[in-house]
Design a protein around this motif. Sequence first.
Motif, mmCIF file in Angstrom:
data_model
loop_
_atom_site.group_PDB
_atom_site.id
_atom_site.type_symbol
_atom_site.label_atom_id
_atom_site.label_comp_id
_atom_site.label_asym_id
_atom_site.label_seq_id
_atom_site.Cartn_x
_atom_site.Cartn_y
_atom_site.Cartn_z
ATOM 1 N N SER A 157 3.235 1.726 2.344
ATOM 2 C CA SER A 157 3.216 2.115 3.696
ATOM 3 C C SER A 157 4.905 1.856 4.109
ATOM 4 O O SER A 157 5.689 0.785 3.439
ATOM 5 C CB SER A 157 2.911 1.927 5.218
ATOM 6 O OG SER A 157 1.754 1.565 4.879
ATOM 7 N N THR A 165 -4.833 4.653 10.186
ATOM 8 C CA THR A 165 -5.391 4.708 9.155
ATOM 9 C C THR A 165 -4.064 5.520 8.670
ATOM 10 O O THR A 165 -4.267 5.345 7.481
ATOM 11 C CB THR A 165 -6.719 5.505 9.198
ATOM 12 O OG1 THR A 165 -6.327 7.149 9.755
ATOM 13 C CG2 THR A 165 -7.805 4.736 9.754
ATOM 14 N N GLY A 166 -3.404 6.414 9.172
ATOM 15 C CA GLY A 166 -2.593 7.361 8.247
ATOM 16 C C GLY A 166 -1.420 8.119 9.211
ATOM 17 O O GLY A 166 -2.549 8.871 9.490
ATOM 18 N N VAL A 200 -1.299 -3.435 13.096
ATOM 19 C CA VAL A 200 0.448 -4.340 13.360
ATOM 20 C C VAL A 200 -0.508 -5.200 14.796
ATOM 21 O O VAL A 200 -0.338 -4.713 15.647
ATOM 22 C CB VAL A 200 1.220 -3.355 14.132
ATOM 23 C CG1 VAL A 200 2.197 -3.632 14.341
ATOM 24 C CG2 VAL A 200 2.033 -1.967 13.182
ATOM 25 N N ARG A 231 -6.094 -3.862 6.405
ATOM 26 C CA ARG A 231 -4.133 -3.931 6.281
ATOM 27 C C ARG A 231 -3.779 -4.679 7.439
ATOM 28 O O ARG A 231 -3.967 -3.609 8.330
ATOM 29 C CB ARG A 231 -3.714 -2.559 5.331
ATOM 30 C CG ARG A 231 -3.444 -2.128 4.420
ATOM 31 C CD ARG A 231 -3.462 -0.549 3.949
ATOM 32 N NE ARG A 231 -4.441 -0.001 4.739
ATOM 33 C CZ ARG A 231 -4.096 0.997 5.057
ATOM 34 N NH1 ARG A 231 -2.186 1.614 4.737
ATOM 35 N NH2 ARG A 231 -4.085 2.453 5.630
ATOM 36 N N ILE A 289 7.259 2.922 11.573
ATOM 37 C CA ILE A 289 6.203 2.663 10.634
ATOM 38 C C ILE A 289 5.652 3.808 10.242
ATOM 39 O O ILE A 289 5.174 4.593 10.996
ATOM 40 C CB ILE A 289 5.150 1.607 10.782
ATOM 41 C CG1 ILE A 289 4.461 2.103 9.613
ATOM 42 C CG2 ILE A 289 4.482 1.951 12.274
ATOM 43 C CD1 ILE A 289 3.436 0.100 9.144
ATOM 44 N N GLU A 290 5.953 4.505 9.109
ATOM 45 C CA GLU A 290 4.856 5.462 8.317
ATOM 46 C C GLU A 290 3.490 5.183 7.751
ATOM 47 O O GLU A 290 4.214 4.594 6.567
ATOM 48 C CB GLU A 290 5.709 6.351 7.462
ATOM 49 C CG GLU A 290 7.095 7.283 8.558
ATOM 50 C CD GLU A 290 7.693 7.987 7.949
ATOM 51 O OE1 GLU A 290 7.366 8.540 6.082
ATOM 52 O OE2 GLU A 290 8.781 8.670 7.304
ATOM 53 N N VAL A 291 2.539 4.955 8.073
ATOM 54 C CA VAL A 291 1.916 4.266 7.251
ATOM 55 C C VAL A 291 1.081 5.327 6.120
ATOM 56 O O VAL A 291 -0.029 6.581 6.501
ATOM 57 C CB VAL A 291 0.333 4.188 8.504
ATOM 58 C CG1 VAL A 291 -1.052 3.443 8.007
ATOM 59 C CG2 VAL A 291 0.574 2.973 9.842
ATOM 60 N N THR A 341 -1.236 6.656 4.048
ATOM 61 C CA THR A 341 -3.599 6.963 4.129
ATOM 62 C C THR A 341 -4.414 5.830 3.665
ATOM 63 O O THR A 341 -4.179 6.321 1.677
ATOM 64 C CB THR A 341 -3.510 8.077 4.687
ATOM 65 O OG1 THR A 341 -2.451 9.171 4.446
ATOM 66 C CG2 THR A 341 -5.010 8.779 4.439
ATOM 67 N N VAL A 399 7.947 0.912 6.190
ATOM 68 C CA VAL A 399 8.102 0.059 7.460
ATOM 69 C C VAL A 399 10.193 -0.476 7.650
ATOM 70 O O VAL A 399 10.162 -0.403 6.617
ATOM 71 C CB VAL A 399 7.862 -1.212 7.818
ATOM 72 C CG1 VAL A 399 8.467 -2.036 8.654
ATOM 73 C CG2 VAL A 399 6.117 -0.687 7.482
ATOM 74 N N PHE A 449 -5.429 0.104 9.350
ATOM 75 C CA PHE A 449 -4.002 -0.252 9.180
ATOM 76 C C PHE A 449 -3.634 -1.157 10.788
ATOM 77 O O PHE A 449 -3.713 -0.851 12.080
ATOM 78 C CB PHE A 449 -2.639 0.495 8.963
ATOM 79 C CG PHE A 449 -1.867 -0.371 8.473
ATOM 80 C CD1 PHE A 449 -1.339 -0.281 7.083
ATOM 81 C CD2 PHE A 449 -0.538 -1.448 9.113
ATOM 82 C CE1 PHE A 449 -0.007 -0.981 6.606
ATOM 83 C CE2 PHE A 449 0.372 -1.111 9.133
ATOM 84 C CZ PHE A 449 0.729 -1.714 7.819
ATOM 85 N N ASP A 481 0.915 -1.394 0.289
ATOM 86 C CA ASP A 481 -0.496 0.000 -0.189
ATOM 87 C C ASP A 481 0.836 1.473 -0.221
ATOM 88 O O ASP A 481 0.322 2.503 -0.054
ATOM 89 C CB ASP A 481 -0.847 0.633 1.117
ATOM 90 C CG ASP A 481 0.241 -0.003 2.473
ATOM 91 O OD1 ASP A 481 0.868 0.095 2.181
ATOM 92 O OD2 ASP A 481 -0.963 0.663 3.891
#
Length: 393
Positions: free
Chosen positions: A195, A248-249, A238, A216, A226-228, A230, A197, A236, A193
């Motif tokens: 993101s 979500t972001g 973990v 996700r 992590i930078e998710v 959006t 990590v 999202f 997506d």
Amino acid sequence: MSRSYIQLLDDAKFLEWRIAPNEELNAYWDSLQQQDPSLQKMIVQADLYLKEFISDKRSFNNADKEFLLESIFKTIEDQANRKLTCNRKTITWQKYVAAASAILILATSILFFTKEKSSDADVITGSQLDTDQIQLVSGDKLFQFEENIDIQINESSFEVTTSAGTNELSLDANSVNKLTVPYGKQSKIRLPDGSLVWLNAGSTLEFPSTFGNAQREIKLTGEIYIEVATDRKKRFMVQTPDFTVEATGTAFNVSAYEKAELSAVLVEGKISVHTEGHVTEMKPNELAIIDRTGKIETKTVNTESYTSWINGYLTFEDTPITRVLAHIERYYNIEFDYLDNPNFQDVTCTGKLYLTENLDHIMRSVTLMTNTEYTLNDKTIIISKKARQKTPQ
């Protein structure tokens, strides 16, 4: 002459002037400023940089100054021609390493302890272990890597980047993939997506080749930042063995090592932490500590202390040496036998520790932080307390 403030920080005579000024040094630098008016601005910049590491409240006596300067000069001499591998690109330190090393010594020389004497019991020993390979599993395919890697997931393949270049590897589109990063290594992966990590040493991440329509989800043992990406329609998640983080972001750090403190740190955005029977909504700059029963406690923190590892350094503030050594174990694949030694419970660390490839450099910095000594014999490290005279008040 023209200088930058980094060049000043690389100049042992400048550092000596700022730490232990005298009439001769004052006259020397006054003369240089008269010859080059722009030098004054560089000095101001260098001073501001130094103040980040040296407490204004700390006054050095003559013994401290001698000890500090000797450490700086030795570090500059030892490190000036060495190389550092960072983000899988090799860069020569010839203009920067001496300054960075000197600042490291300054940073780790702030805090001193007063002990009348040390005993044979005041010893921590450690052993360097052989480092395993990074393993990437996709279906029945196993890939192994000797060095840190970056991974980009495409529709039907992995793009794996090392210092030697980028290779394309086939993945199993219908399976869950597993990336295992042993102690002594790190990796970075961009998920399907988008993101991003960062996977810390001693960690395992399970992730799909593509995310489904509902949500996700990835599974973690160890530590990630992590930078998710959006996506308001897809949560999202973990998943760790003890708790779940939902976003979500946003950007956050999750630490879920088996024998360490469980935590989540929110840098920006919004997340919620879930355990059996507990849910906690978090705000930026908050730390959530999760105990093994599922209870969650939050507090406001400086997030740099928990996320700086992705930038190649660690930040400590009155941190117990046992916790510092836990980081050293993971980053350099060393096993310490410190847990049962009560004589080190009062030893704490304050400063920044730069994660170079040189173990001697790291251990020297740790011992400066904690007023201890160490020896390295083959693959055995011995840390012991040392006496130091108390600074007059």
